[in-house]
Design an enzyme around this catalytic site. Structure first.
Site, PDB file in Angstrom:
ATOM      1  N   THR A  67       0.836  -1.195   0.000  1.00  0.00           N
ATOM      2  CA  THR A  67       0.000   0.000   0.000  1.00  0.00           C
ATOM      3  C   THR A  67       0.875   1.251   0.000  1.00  0.00           C
ATOM      4  O   THR A  67       0.581   2.227  -0.691  1.00  0.00           O
ATOM      5  CB  THR A  67      -0.946  -0.006   1.210  1.00  0.00           C
ATOM      6  OG1 THR A  67      -1.780  -1.162   1.132  1.00  0.00           O
ATOM      7  CG2 THR A  67      -1.823   1.228   1.216  1.00  0.00           C
ATOM      8  N   GLU A  96       1.014   4.238  -2.750  1.00  0.00           N
ATOM      9  CA  GLU A  96       0.827   5.645  -2.400  1.00  0.00           C
ATOM     10  C   GLU A  96       2.038   6.501  -2.752  1.00  0.00           C
ATOM     11  O   GLU A  96       1.898   7.631  -3.202  1.00  0.00           O
ATOM     12  CB  GLU A  96       0.501   5.779  -0.919  1.00  0.00           C
ATOM     13  CG  GLU A  96      -0.825   5.175  -0.495  1.00  0.00           C
ATOM     14  CD  GLU A  96      -2.023   5.766  -1.211  1.00  0.00           C
ATOM     15  OE1 GLU A  96      -3.050   5.081  -1.291  1.00  0.00           O
ATOM     16  OE2 GLU A  96      -1.926   6.898  -1.726  1.00  0.00           O
ATOM     17  N   VAL A 106       0.940   6.699 -19.420  1.00  0.00           N
ATOM     18  CA  VAL A 106       2.132   5.857 -19.509  1.00  0.00           C
ATOM     19  C   VAL A 106       1.973   4.943 -20.717  1.00  0.00           C
ATOM     20  O   VAL A 106       0.949   4.269 -20.860  1.00  0.00           O
ATOM     21  CB  VAL A 106       2.339   5.024 -18.228  1.00  0.00           C
ATOM     22  CG1 VAL A 106       3.549   4.115 -18.363  1.00  0.00           C
ATOM     23  CG2 VAL A 106       2.501   5.935 -17.022  1.00  0.00           C
TER      24      VAL A 106
END
Length: 836
Positions: free
Chosen positions: A215, A219, A241
């Site tokens: 996580t 982030e 991208v």
């Protein structure tokens, strides 16, 4: 700003990650100055990428090191996470951003993972106690004026706040271009760090399946200007991208490869769900791409939003070595060699993830395990850094890595043992298995004396949360005949497998003894429980096969089994055989069982009390009957409510009076075994006496083994004496209702795992929401959110207790996936809804 939260689901998916980053980013961009700055960041990024594509700017080869400051704000000692847990998160970030994570080997061949060449170093940890139990997402934890901690030099340090955000939120990050006063990443403590790096003797405060530190990787990706892999839209959206396939939306859990959501995804066979910027579980995300690296690089270039953050060391333009080959392979070593690279000062040799630096163009690798395959690659180093790794080759040592048999399993169960099952398979056949456990925290030992061969041990958890560590400290350990550990674990999702081979042992040909003392209990119209005494065996009994009329009904490791789906008023022959790990079966023991008749006749209590007192209202779940005076007896069996096994409920009885208030006794019975009377143990679920006119309420718990299906509930009120279930009243009243036992075995004491059902699902115009609230009545909110986190339906439900049903009109919703959420005090339930 990006925000990630976890919603609990209640099928096989387990908890899922949710991150409405796009919505929060747009909300922050409503500030005109922030929006303008973010546009400049994006313009700079695109200009940088264009120049690099034309060869006008060289790719960064040096390693960028970012110093990190961690602010721990805690209310409980558990939230005041240890230094080791903090360091484990820094270690995971370094592995993930340097492509040193061992699971990167799982990247499919059609995708290419990239070394982002960013490392993190822990510079400072601050700690602060707070009386706040949750912080929300308004950045209060970043402000000392609101009880938090101000960021320290955010232009030169990555600030990370670790505090309980609340609402099931894992963490959130601020994209480049936001205010300096709130710049950084916020994480809830139970998702910050990795259980894989937990030192012996220490327990990290982490919650599966987000307990591997990914996580924070996700982030920090947002913090470094990465969008979600599907572009926060559908197949027509973009994450800016070039080498990430277009996707129709997020992926959850651990998808099977290939999983493809868009046909126009550039010819790829699958979504790149294993990317750190998707929503899959921690164990199933393990890559960044070169395009994502380039997008992150842009913000560190001159004029970039984070130009002053971190420092670069090294840098090397050497090509990858060619001609990597192996020789001199034996049980515990082999030699690798490759072609020289001009300008190389040394070479890094990676064998199975372990890196050794050598000065020449060959390396003798020792200390290996016999009969084991190793992934090998090499890269050249110059004085300023490292080049790219070569193509990978696999080298397998000679000899055998098989263990001495037999193998012994030690299984420690968690708080929900019925969810655990396991098997040992060989060549597609099951040679041993276990299930049907009932003892919380119990220990099971099984020995597999099945001869030489290759085997797979698989352990399963039907709920999808493993056997450690949120709901007990379960574990499994496999040991060989010399007591050496082959494998151990417990912290997994739905399943985990271990491959091993054995050199054999003395073949087991002796069958267990036959089960004894067969007996039947709990016989109803459609079910019965058969019990027996345990068998014995020279090695060990691994389970029992139960047959009904000659056909296998199922297997169990306990000494009883409940048989369902039977026909009323029918005689069945039930036989039981014991078995061992070698597949030997005992002789059968049998018993005849006759189910009850479907023609159930209940006594009808009589009486006439409407001139004095009566039952005015009965409330239980969806039953809320204002019955009024009805002559002493009323058949309300057309009214029903659903109850779950093991769950607690509150029933409320309100009396009515013609005048004087008398002493009245109340009683409630439920015919759990459906045999036509209320005299069995446990069927009197509530009784009480009162001398006033107020309502009476009482709680009861449905037995865990109560048969599923509809049965009768009797409610009685009698003047000045305790009522029986069948009598003629002089002064009293009786009412009959129907309750439907649902069959759930989950305890409602765990609020986040309570039942939430939707029917129909998928749905077109409406769905019925069925859920259970434990204990005292609570105010809850029923909400429906789309996949972007927008609320499309809200309803406040006052004072809900026990089982509850609510119909939701969805005729105005667009087709797609939604989340139905029930929230209140100690209540947080979520289920997916597909609108057709």
């Amino acid at each position: 700003m990006a925000l990630c939260s976890v919603y609990a689901t209640y099928a096989q998916n387990g908890p899922i990650r949710q991150c409405p980053a796009h919505e929060i980013l747009e909300k922050q961009n409503q500030n005109e100055k922030i929006a303008q700055k973010r546009q400049l960041v994006e313009n700079h990024t695109r200009a940088f990428l264009e120049k690099r594509s034309k060869g006008q700017i060289q790719a960064r080869t040096g390693v960028l090191t970012i110093p990190v400051i961690v602010h721990v704000i805690y209310n409980t000692t558990q939230e005041n996470i240890s230094a080791a847990q903090i360091q484990s998160q820094i270690d995971v970030l370094n592995e993930d951003f340097r492509m040193l994570n061992s699971d990167v080997s799982g990247v499919p061949a059609e995708f290419t993972a990239a070394d982002v060449k960013i490392e993190f170093t822990l510079s400072q940890v601050t700690r602060k106690f707070s009386s706040k139990t949750s912080w929300g997402t308004n950045d209060a934890m970043k402000k000392s004026s609101q009880g938090g901690v101000d960021p320290i030099d955010p232009a030169n340090y990555l600030n990370m706040w670790v505090c309980n955000i609340g609402g099931g939120i894992l963490g959130y990050a601020q994209f480049p271009g936001g205010p300096a006063s709130t710049d950084g990443v916020v994480m809830s403590p139970q998702y910050f760090g990795s259980r894989d790096k937990q030192p012996s003797g220490e327990t990290f405060y982490l919650s599966s399946p987000f307990d591997k530190g990914r996580t924070a990787t996700h982030e920090v990706g947002h913090y470094l200007n990465l969008r979600h892999i599907w572009g926060d839209g559908n197949c027509n959206a973009d994450d800016f991208v070039s080498d990430t396939p277009v996707a129709g939306g997020p992926n959850y859990g651990c998808p099977n490869y290939p999983t493809k959501s868009c046909n126009n995804n550039g010819g790829f066979t699958s979504d790149m769900f294993m990317n750190y910027m998707d929503y899959v579980d921690d164990a199933c995300m393990f890559m960044f791409t070169a395009g994502q690296k380039a997008r992150m690089d842009a913000i560190f270039e001159p004029g970039g939003a984070r130009e002053g953050l971190g420092s670069i060391s090294g840098g090397c333009e050497l090509p990858a070595p060619s001609g990597l080959a192996s020789s001199n392979i034996d049980n515990n070593s082999f030699t690798l060699s490759w072609s020289a690279v001009s300008g190389a000062a040394s070479y890094d040799v990676s064998v199975g993830g372990n890196v050794t630096t050598v000065s020449g163009t060959s390396a003798n690798i020792t200390g290996l395990t016999a009969g084991t395959a190793y992934a090998c690659k090499v890269r050249a180093n110059c004085d300023s850094g490292s080049g790219a790794y070569s193509s990978e080759i696999t080298v397998t040592t000679t000899g055998s890595n098989c263990v001495a048999g037999p193998v012994t399993l030690t299984l420690v169960l968690d708080n929900y043992p019925a969810e655990t099952s396991w098997s040992v398979t060989s060549g597609g056949s099951t040679v041993a298995s276990g299930s049907g456990y009932s003892t919380k925290g119990g220990t099971v030992t099984e020995t597999f004396n099945v001869g030489a061969g290759a085997y797979t041990f698989t352990i399963n958890d039907s709920y999808g949360d493993g056997i450690c560590c949120s709901y007990g400290n379960g574990s499994y350990t496999l040991r060989d005949a010399n007591n050496n550990v082959i494998a151990s674990g417990g912290n997994f999702g739905s399943t985990e497998s271990v491959n091993y081979c054995t050199e054999g042992g003395t073949a087991d040909t002796q069958a267990p003894t036959a089960p004894g003392n067969l007996s039947a209990s709990g016989v109803t119209q459609n079910s019965a429980t058969v019990s027996w005494s345990a068998s014995s065996d020279n090695v060990g009994v691994t389970g029992y096969d139960v047959y009904v009329n000659g056909s296998l009904n199922g297997s169990t490791t306990s000494t009883s089994r409940t048989i369902t789906g039977l026909t009323a008023n029918t005689t069945y022959t039930v036989a039981v055989r014991a078995k061992d790990a070698a597949g030997n079966q005992s002789a059968a023991s049998s018993i005849n069982v006759t189910t009850l008749s479907d023609n159930i006749v209940y006594c009808s209590s009589k009486g006439n009390s409407t001139s004095d007192e009566w039952i005015q209202r009965v409330q239980l779940g969806s039953i809320n009957n204002n019955s009024g005076a009805n002559g002493g007896y009323a058949d309300f069996t057309a009214q029903s409510t659903s109850l779950n096994n093991g769950s607690s409920y509150t029933i409320t009885i309100t009396p009515g009076w013609s005048g004087t208030v008398y002493r009245e006794a109340y009683a409630v019975w439920i015919d759990y075994n459906k045999d036509g009377d209320f005299t069995d143990a446990g069927e009197l679920v509530y009784s009480r006496s009162r001398t006033n006119a107020s309502s009476v309420s009482g709680s009861f718990t449905v037995p865990a083994n109560a048969p599923a299906g509809a049965t009768r509930m009797r409610v009685s009120m009698k003047y000045n004496a305790n009522p029986s279930s069948c009598e003629t009243f002089s002064y009293g009243e009786v009412e009959d209702y129907t309750v439907v036992i649902g069959g759930s075995t989950r305890s409602v004491e765990v609020a986040e795992k309570a039942a939430l059902g939707l029917h129909p699902n998928p749905a077109m115009t409406y769905t019925n929401v069925h859920f259970t609230v434990a204990g005292e009545a609570k105010d809850v909110n029923l909400s429906v959110f789309d996949v972007m986190g927008h609320s499309v339906y809200q309803k406040a439900l006052g004072q809900v207790s026990g089982s509850h049903d609510e119909t939701v009109d969805i005729s105005g919703l667009k087709k797609g996936l939604y989340h139905v959420v029930i929230r209140g005090s100690n209540v947080n339930l979520t289920q997916k809804l597909l609108v057709k």
